[in-house]
Design a protein around this motif. Structure first.
Motif, PDB file in Angstrom:
ATOM      1  N   LEU A  78     -18.331  40.475  17.600  1.00  9.34           N
ATOM      2  CA  LEU A  78     -18.626  41.678  16.812  1.00  9.34           C
ATOM      3  C   LEU A  78     -18.771  42.904  17.710  1.00  9.34           C
ATOM      4  N   VAL A  79     -19.379  42.723  18.889  1.00 15.99           N
ATOM      5  CA  VAL A  79     -19.526  43.849  19.831  1.00 15.99           C
ATOM      6  C   VAL A  79     -18.170  44.232  20.408  1.00 15.99           C
ATOM      7  N   ALA A  80     -17.369  43.236  20.793  1.00 15.88           N
ATOM      8  CA  ALA A  80     -16.066  43.517  21.397  1.00 15.88           C
ATOM      9  C   ALA A  80     -15.140  44.244  20.424  1.00 15.88           C
ATOM     10  N   LEU A  81     -15.308  44.001  19.121  1.00 14.32           N
ATOM     11  CA  LEU A  81     -14.470  44.666  18.124  1.00 14.32           C
ATOM     12  C   LEU A  81     -14.715  46.170  18.061  1.00 14.32           C
ATOM     13  N   ARG A  82     -15.900  46.603  18.484  1.00 15.86           N
ATOM     14  CA  ARG A  82     -16.197  48.036  18.414  1.00 15.86           C
ATOM     15  C   ARG A  82     -15.231  48.842  19.277  1.00 15.86           C
ATOM     16  N   ASN A  83     -14.869  48.289  20.430  1.00 18.09           N
ATOM     17  CA  ASN A  83     -13.938  48.985  21.317  1.00 18.09           C
ATOM     18  C   ASN A  83     -12.492  48.590  21.065  1.00 18.09           C
ATOM     19  N   ASN A  84     -12.284  47.600  20.197  1.00 18.09           N
ATOM     20  CA  ASN A  84     -10.926  47.106  19.938  1.00 18.09           C
ATOM     21  C   ASN A  84     -10.733  46.887  18.436  1.00 18.09           C
ATOM     22  N   PRO A  85     -10.844  47.934  17.638  1.00 17.42           N
ATOM     23  CA  PRO A  85     -10.821  47.788  16.170  1.00 17.42           C
ATOM     24  C   PRO A  85      -9.476  47.344  15.607  1.00 17.42           C
ATOM     25  N   THR A  86      -8.411  47.434  16.401  1.00 13.26           N
ATOM     26  CA  THR A  86      -7.092  47.037  15.915  1.00 13.26           C
ATOM     27  C   THR A  86      -7.073  45.576  15.484  1.00 13.26           C
ATOM     28  N   ARG A 146     -13.397  17.824   2.182  1.00 16.97           N
ATOM     29  CA  ARG A 146     -12.265  18.184   1.318  1.00 16.97           C
ATOM     30  C   ARG A 146     -11.200  18.984   2.051  1.00 16.97           C
ATOM     31  N   GLY A 147     -11.398  19.219   3.342  1.00 17.95           N
ATOM     32  CA  GLY A 147     -10.405  19.953   4.111  1.00 17.95           C
ATOM     33  C   GLY A 147     -11.007  21.164   4.790  1.00 17.95           C
ATOM     34  N   LEU A 148     -10.156  21.912   5.494  1.00 18.43           N
ATOM     35  CA  LEU A 148     -10.590  23.085   6.243  1.00 18.43           C
ATOM     36  C   LEU A 148     -10.832  24.261   5.309  1.00 18.43           C
ATOM     37  N   THR A 149     -11.970  24.909   5.464  1.00 15.51           N
ATOM     38  CA  THR A 149     -12.253  26.146   4.745  1.00 15.51           C
ATOM     39  C   THR A 149     -12.693  27.192   5.759  1.00 15.51           C
ATOM     40  N   VAL A 150     -12.531  28.469   5.394  1.00 14.87           N
ATOM     41  CA  VAL A 150     -12.935  29.554   6.288  1.00 14.87           C
ATOM     42  C   VAL A 150     -13.783  30.554   5.501  1.00 14.87           C
ATOM     43  N   PRO A 151     -15.021  30.188   5.174  1.00 13.94           N
ATOM     44  CA  PRO A 151     -15.909  31.157   4.518  1.00 13.94           C
ATOM     45  C   PRO A 151     -16.263  32.268   5.488  1.00 13.94           C
ATOM     46  N   ASN A 152     -16.638  33.404   4.967  1.00 18.00           N
ATOM     47  CA  ASN A 152     -16.939  34.521   5.862  1.00 18.00           C
ATOM     48  C   ASN A 152     -18.288  35.150   5.549  1.00 18.00           C
ATOM     49  N   ILE A 153     -18.861  35.738   6.575  1.00 23.26           N
ATOM     50  CA  ILE A 153     -20.147  36.443   6.476  1.00 23.26           C
ATOM     51  C   ILE A 153     -19.848  37.906   6.223  1.00 23.26           C
ATOM     52  N   LYS A 154     -20.229  38.381   5.056  1.00 24.45           N
ATOM     53  CA  LYS A 154     -19.941  39.759   4.688  1.00 24.45           C
ATOM     54  C   LYS A 154     -20.750  40.741   5.548  1.00 24.45           C
ATOM     55  N   ASP A 155     -20.068  41.807   6.003  1.00 21.05           N
ATOM     56  CA  ASP A 155     -20.702  42.872   6.803  1.00 21.05           C
ATOM     57  C   ASP A 155     -21.490  42.283   7.967  1.00 21.05           C
ATOM     58  N   ALA A 156     -20.869  41.343   8.671  1.00 20.15           N
ATOM     59  CA  ALA A 156     -21.545  40.688   9.799  1.00 20.15           C
ATOM     60  C   ALA A 156     -21.885  41.666  10.904  1.00 20.15           C
ATOM     61  N   ASP A 157     -21.110  42.747  11.025  1.00 21.98           N
ATOM     62  CA  ASP A 157     -21.349  43.724  12.086  1.00 21.98           C
ATOM     63  C   ASP A 157     -22.659  44.478  11.901  1.00 21.98           C
ATOM     64  N   ARG A 158     -23.260  44.395  10.726  1.00 23.05           N
ATOM     65  CA  ARG A 158     -24.517  45.102  10.470  1.00 23.05           C
ATOM     66  C   ARG A 158     -25.745  44.211  10.684  1.00 23.05           C
ATOM     67  N   LEU A 159     -25.521  42.948  11.029  1.00 23.71           N
ATOM     68  CA  LEU A 159     -26.629  41.998  11.133  1.00 23.71           C
ATOM     69  C   LEU A 159     -27.205  41.950  12.543  1.00 23.71           C
ATOM     70  N   ARG A 175      -7.230  43.350  26.078  1.00 23.37           N
ATOM     71  CA  ARG A 175      -8.487  44.089  26.297  1.00 23.37           C
ATOM     72  C   ARG A 175      -9.632  43.492  25.480  1.00 23.37           C
ATOM     73  N   PHE A 176      -9.329  43.114  24.240  1.00 23.72           N
ATOM     74  CA  PHE A 176     -10.374  42.488  23.419  1.00 23.72           C
ATOM     75  C   PHE A 176     -10.853  41.187  24.052  1.00 23.72           C
ATOM     76  N   LEU A 177      -9.911  40.354  24.480  1.00 25.04           N
ATOM     77  CA  LEU A 177     -10.278  39.072  25.076  1.00 25.04           C
ATOM     78  C   LEU A 177     -11.046  39.281  26.371  1.00 25.04           C
ATOM     79  N   ALA A 178     -10.649  40.286  27.155  1.00 27.21           N
ATOM     80  CA  ALA A 178     -11.364  40.582  28.404  1.00 27.21           C
ATOM     81  C   ALA A 178     -12.788  41.066  28.123  1.00 27.21           C
ATOM     82  N   ASP A 179     -12.949  41.905  27.098  1.00 24.45           N
ATOM     83  CA  ASP A 179     -14.287  42.375  26.731  1.00 24.45           C
ATOM     84  C   ASP A 179     -15.161  41.220  26.254  1.00 24.45           C
ATOM     85  N   LEU A 180     -14.579  40.332  25.439  1.00 22.74           N
ATOM     86  CA  LEU A 180     -15.323  39.174  24.954  1.00 22.74           C
ATOM     87  C   LEU A 180     -15.752  38.299  26.117  1.00 22.74           C
ATOM     88  N   GLY A 181     -14.853  38.072  27.052  1.00 23.00           N
ATOM     89  CA  GLY A 181     -15.185  37.272  28.223  1.00 23.00           C
ATOM     90  C   GLY A 181     -16.251  37.919  29.086  1.00 23.00           C
TER      91      GLY A 181
END
Length: 456
Positions: free
Chosen positions: A292-300, A328-341, A437-443
């Motif tokens: 979530l932090v790395a996305l701030r500098n890499n919003p693309t 029952r298989g793979l699901t990908v639920p998401n956390i809404k507005d996770a960047d605000r938590l 750049r995103f991956l480098a920031d995350l790392g």
């Protein structure tokens, strides 16, 4: 003596334009007395297991479908005997979400407002002049009179369809301009989108074959050399969506192995901190916050490709998807507005998300609207992989296992805790530089959590 009438309840559209559901179990039997909104059945859609509440207070007169049966939306599944004077809609027939109708031959009282049941969508008001939504429902109804044919769509124009159908196409990664509409005037319907998905799936190897390799095997009879498990529900939807994603979005995957000793030390300190007492903290918790932090500098990387409008849609919020393996298989639920938590709020949300997914109780709304996802393959002891994008998203991060390994620190060899990160992204949206750049920031964050101070 109070008069009674028979009311039929038709399987409603449980959201996201789903066209069918499987009856998993009935919570009531013929002759049972039920109250309004009492859970009467458990059904599985293509995305989740959903509990159906009763639209009436009365007595169960008949169950029209058996457990294990796949039922189309709009087909009657249960009949109720209700009090004529006290029925929930005063005897009026309704259509649309949560449809309920009287049996033929029953004199209907003036129509009243149908109760707005949880999960069945908004109530349609019936007035002298139909609203835009009511006209759309009438057009989609199999009993409605056909609408006059409209002029065919010209070349270069936006394909004609309804908003739910366009959303379904986005979720499946379908290019609407490539779909032929079979509705009035060339209108593209849900069936057209699903048919297009099936055609693509057939061209690259059927979804049944792909999902079958990963399907949970059923118990084989003694002496049998093969076991066959029907592909339906969540697993069928996931297979089709993944095939569509893999062959629509040009995937690129990059890898980075980082020293996460500092992150693991931070995790140990947080677990001993009174402020985090009672919170479940794992490497996924810290990694999710780092994403979530790395996305701030890499919003693309927090965007999607809209083929129909030929636009790149960049999200100014983050609905963080977490891939979850369920029976029952793979699901990908998401956390809404996770960047605000906060970190504690994120920890709670992750715990609730995984517990709900494992119980098979994830709601359709929690499975839609994701903007970027994480898959934690490290819990299976895997170091790296090439994750497939969740349809409609530009990137997905795979977290590898945390392992002790020799590492060079200050020109000396030391034993450190390391993790491999895998990033897959849609090259239509994300250039190699942006992904790197995103991956480098995350790392950088996971190598030294104090780096967060330079990014916020």
């Amino acid at each position: 003596m109070t008069a009674t009438m028979i009311k039929e309840f038709k399987l409603p559209d449980l959201g996201e334009g789903l066209t069918e559901s499987e009856i998993l179990s009935w919570k009531v039997a013929v002759g049972d007395t039920v109250t309004l909104n009492q859970v009467i059945a458990e059904v599985e859609t293509a995305k989740a297991v959903v509990e159906l509440p009763s639209p009436f207070a009365g007595t169960v007169a008949a169950l029209h479908e058996q457990p294990g049966t796949v039922v189309e939306v709009g087909k009657p599944i249960v009949s109720f005997e209700v009090d004529d004077a006290g029925s929930s809609n005063g005897g009026g027939a309704t259509s649309g979400n949560g449809s309920a109708t009287e049996t033929p031959g029953t004199e209907a009282a003036p129509a009243k407002r149908e109760p707005n049941l949880v999960g069945y969508g908004a109530v349609v008001e019936h007035t002298g002049r139909p609203t835009r939504r009511a006209r759309g429902l009438a057009q989609a109804s199999p009993t409605a009179s056909p609408a006059p044919a409209a002029p065919a769509t010209g070349v270069g124009e936006r394909p004609r369809s309804t908003p739910p159908v366009r959303k379904l196409a986005r979720d499946l990664g379908v290019d609407m301009s490539a779909v032929s509409g079979t509705g009035p005037g060339g209108l593209i319907t849900r069936d057209d989108v699903h048919a297009f998905t099936s055609d693509v799936t057939s061209a690259v190897g059927t979804a049944q074959e792909i999902a079958g390799n990963a399907a949970i095997p059923a118990h084989a009879a003694q002496g049998e050399r093969e076991t066959r498990t029907p592909i339906k529900g969540v697993r069928k939807f996931t297979a089709a969506a993944m095939v569509q994603s893999a062959f629509t979005a040009p995937h690129v995957t990059e890898f980075l192995t980082v020293d996460v000793t500092a992150t693991m030390d931070l995790l140990a300190r947080l677990k001993g901190n009174r402020a985090f007492e009672g919170y479940k903290l794992t490497p996924l918790t810290i990694a999710a916050k780092a994403v979530l932090v790395a996305l701030r500098n890499n919003p693309t990387l927090n965007s999607r490709w809209d083929e129909a409008s030929q636009e790149i849609v960049q999200f100014n919020y983050v609905n963080l998807g977490i891939a979850a393996a369920t029976p029952r298989g793979l699901t990908v639920p998401n956390i809404k507005d996770a960047d605000r938590l906060t970190l504690r709020e994120l920890s709670t949300a992750l715990t609730e998300l995984t517990d709900t997914a494992r119980a098979g109780k994830t709601s359709p709304s929690d499975l839609s609207g994701g903007t970027i996802s994480i898959t934690n393959i490290g819990v299976f002891g895997i170091d790296a992989g090439t994750p497939i994008l969740n349809p409609g998203e530009a990137a997905i991060v795979a977290l590898g296992a945390v392992r002790k390994a020799p590492w060079v620190v200050n020109d000396e060899l030391a034993v450190r805790q390391v993790m491999s990160l895998s990033l897959s992204f849609d090259h239509r949206l994300v250039d190699g530089e942006q992904g790197s750049r995103f991956l480098a920031d995350l790392g950088a964050i996971l190598s030294d959590p104090a780096m967060v101070m330079t990014m916020i």
